[in-house]
Design a protein around this motif. Sequence first.
Motif, PDB file in Angstrom:
ATOM      1  N   ASP A 125       0.828  -1.197   0.000  1.00  0.00           N
ATOM      2  CA  ASP A 125       0.000   0.000   0.000  1.00  0.00           C
ATOM      3  C   ASP A 125       0.866   1.252   0.000  1.00  0.00           C
ATOM      4  N   ASP A 165       0.258   3.884   1.703  1.00  0.00           N
ATOM      5  CA  ASP A 165       0.114   4.676   2.934  1.00  0.00           C
ATOM      6  C   ASP A 165       1.015   4.236   4.081  1.00  0.00           C
ATOM      7  N   GLN A 170       1.080   1.493   5.526  1.00  0.00           N
ATOM      8  CA  GLN A 170       0.481   0.510   6.420  1.00  0.00           C
ATOM      9  C   GLN A 170       1.109  -0.859   6.208  1.00  0.00           C
TER      10      GLN A 170
HETATM   11 MG    MG Z   1      -4.375   1.782   4.216  1.00  0.00          MG
END
Ligand code: MG
Length: 312
Positions: free
Chosen positions: A94, A96, A98
Motif C-alpha cells: 500500500d 500509505d 500501512q
Molecule cells: Mg491503508
Amino acid sequence: MLISLIVPCYNEEASLPILYEALCDVRKTDDANRNYEFIFVNDGSRDKTAEIIKSFAAEDKAVKYVFFSRNFGKEAAMYAGMQKAKGDYIAILDADMQDPPSLIPQMIKDLDSGEYDIVAARRVTRKGEPKIRSFFARRFYRLINRMCDVEIADGARDFRLMRRAVVDAILSLTERQRFSKGIFAWVGFRTKWVEHENVERVAGETKWSFWKLFKYAIDGIVAFTTAPLRIATYTGFFFAIAGFVYMLYYFIKAIISRIWDTVAGYPSLLCFILFIGGLVLMCLGILGEYIGRIYIESKGRPIYIPSEESED
Ligand code: MG
Ligand code: UDP
C-alpha cells in the motif's frame, strides 16, 4: 535478480513521497545488490498523485508506472501492476505505509531460503481501527471460512512478496470481479506468514467506507463459494416439509373434529405469507447475485483501461 515492488495509489499525494523514500532505503540497504523496479499504479486519482509519480520517474529509471483512465479499484490496480512487473520476486504494498517497507529485506531472505514461494504479511492486531469495523471483519472471516474450501486468513493483507510462478498463476485468473484475498488463497503455494502490529496510515484517509467494505465482503463470498445457493435450497426444502406437516395436521384435525369451514387465523396467515414471501425474495436475491456476476463476466470487458504507461 530483479525485484518488483508494486504500489496501487488512489489519491495518495501526501503519502507517496514518504513511501518512495522508504522504498529507496530498501534498495540502498540491499546487501546483495539486487535490481529493483518500483511500479506505481495510479488508479484514477483526483489529486496530484500522477504528477508526483512522474516526478519520481523523471529522476529514477527504476520507477515505472501505469495510469488508469478512471478509478477501477485496488484489485484492478494490483492486477495491472503484476502485469507490468518483470521481477523474479514481486511484492505488492500500500502507498500509505500501512505495509511497512522495512519488512521487505527479511521477506526477500525468506524467499531466498527456498522453503517458501510467498511471504505474506498479516496483522495480528487491529489497533487504531474503529471497534465496530474490527468486529464485523472478524465475523466476516469466520463466515467466509466456514463456507469456502480455501482458507482465507484473518488479518491477511495484500502485502506480500511472491515468486514469479505465483504471480503468473494469479495473472491467469482473469475474472473481472477480483477478490484478491480469495485469489491469493486459491492459487495455493507454500506461504510463510509474517505477523506485524497494525500500523496506521501516515497521511490522507482510508478509501474504505463501511458500506464499501460490506459490499466487498459480499463480493468475496459470492466469488469464492456457492454455499449461499445451497443454503437457499436447504431453507426451501425445510419450509416445504414444514408446510406439508402443517397441512397434514390440519387435514387430520378437520376430519376428527368435523369442522370444515374455519375462517379464523387471518393474522397468522398474513404472517406466514409475509415470512415466506420474504424468504422467496431473499433466495431470488441470492440467485440474482450469482446471475449478475455471470452477466458481468460474460461481457468480457477488460479489468482496467490504461491511459498512460511508462516505457519498459
Ligand atoms: Mg491503508
Ligand atoms: N487504492 C486504490 N484504489 C482504490 C482504493 C484504494 O488503488 O480505489 C489503494 C490506496 O491508494 C492504498 C491501498 O489501495 O495504496 C489501500 O487503500 P486504503 O489505505 O484506503 O485501505 P485500508 O488500508 O484502509 O484498507
